[in-house]
Design an enzyme around this catalytic site. Structure first.
Site, mmCIF file in Angstrom:
data_model
loop_
_atom_site.group_PDB
_atom_site.id
_atom_site.type_symbol
_atom_site.label_atom_id
_atom_site.label_comp_id
_atom_site.label_asym_id
_atom_site.label_seq_id
_atom_site.Cartn_x
_atom_site.Cartn_y
_atom_site.Cartn_z
ATOM 1 C CB SER A 67 5.592 0.342 -5.056
ATOM 2 O OG SER A 67 6.913 0.851 -4.900
ATOM 3 N N GLY A 104 5.024 2.253 -8.868
ATOM 4 C CA GLY A 104 5.735 2.831 -9.997
ATOM 5 C C GLY A 104 5.509 4.310 -10.195
ATOM 6 C CG ASN A 132 8.987 4.789 -8.315
ATOM 7 O OD1 ASN A 132 9.698 3.793 -8.299
ATOM 8 N ND2 ASN A 132 7.762 4.791 -7.824
ATOM 9 C CG ASP A 213 12.385 -5.534 -4.217
ATOM 10 O OD1 ASP A 213 12.639 -5.394 -3.008
ATOM 11 O OD2 ASP A 213 11.331 -5.122 -4.734
ATOM 12 C CG HIS A 216 9.172 -2.707 -3.115
ATOM 13 N ND1 HIS A 216 9.850 -3.066 -4.263
ATOM 14 C CD2 HIS A 216 8.442 -1.600 -3.411
ATOM 15 C CE1 HIS A 216 9.524 -2.218 -5.236
ATOM 16 N NE2 HIS A 216 8.684 -1.319 -4.738
#
Length: 242
Positions: A67, A104, A132, A213, A216
């Site tokens: 991502s 992801g 991830n 979040d 990111h």
């Protein structure tokens, strides 16, 4: 930048024309002129195809990531791929950029996609996977093996690679963090590729540079990522990486 050589191009054009001149001498002036007029367009087409095939092709830059590469939460024009492409253009570099970012994705996902991405015939690649894996607390050695297999496939395909590293979240403990960051150093040494130690350098854990979040980057954060990574990508494309 490859330099187009005029002399080989001239030889490519003159060779078929010389053959037609010899034909004219062999069959007499009238018939020779007729043949020359008939075949000249075909000779020109042949010569041009030879010249075109000798012209240098633009490099293809694969951006293989998750991502962070895909520009999660951002308009396409503000994501990593677009900002890196624009930055390269301002520096006189215009590779065909292959967007290999999937939100992801883990290193296992990247390995599952690598053959499909290699079908695009990249000449260079920036590999930015592992975030991830760390977020999920997956074994560092598993990530190492997946990245090792990817780098092997890229190497076998003749792709020049820049590897970017990732740090594990501090809540996973110091031992896990050291083991995880170490896999990138080991991979860079094994495959003799340049390493950019931390993909989120200058951006991670800065609220002003990240989305809500806290993971990111926002558009400004991506701008800083690109700015810091840019010299390494330019060196990669110019054949001076390492």
């Amino acid at each position: 930048m490859p330099v187009f050589e005029a002399e080989p191009a001239f030889r490519a054009v003159s060779a078929p024309l010389s053959s037609l001149v010899r034909m004219g001498r062999a069959y007499g002036p009238v018939r020779g002129l007729f043949n020359l007029a008939l075949l000249l367009p075909f000779a020109a087409l042949l010569a041009w195809s030879q010249v075109a095939s000798a012209a240098p092709t633009a490099p293809k830059l694969l951006l293989l990531g998750d991502s962070l590469t895909a520009g999660y939460g951002l308009p396409p024009a503000e994501g990593f791929v677009a900002q890196l492409r624009d930055g390269l253009r301002t520096r006189g570099l215009s590779p065909d950029v292959i967007d290999g970012g999937v939100s992801g994705d883990t290193t296992a996902g990247g390995l599952a996609r690598i053959d499909w991405l290699l079908a695009e015939k990249p000449t260079h690649a920036v590999v930015s996977l592992g975030a991830n894996d760390a977020l999920r607390g997956l074994p560092p050695e598993q990530a190492y093996n997946n990245l090792d297999a990817m780098l092997t496939k890229l190497e076998q395909a003749g792709v020049e690679v820049l590897l970017t590293g990732m740090y594990a979240p501090p809540n996973l403990g110091a031992d896990y963090g050291r083991a995880f960051s170490d896999i990138y150093k080991r991979l860079a040494e094994k495959h003799d590729v340049p390493l950019y130690p931390f993909f989120l350098d200058g951006v991670a854990r800065d609220p002003a540079l990240n989305q809500a979040d806290g993971i990111h980057p926002n558009a400004k954060g991506v701008e800083i990522m690109v700015e810091r990574l840019m010299p390494h990508v330019v060196s990669l494309l110019n054949g001076a990486a390492g």
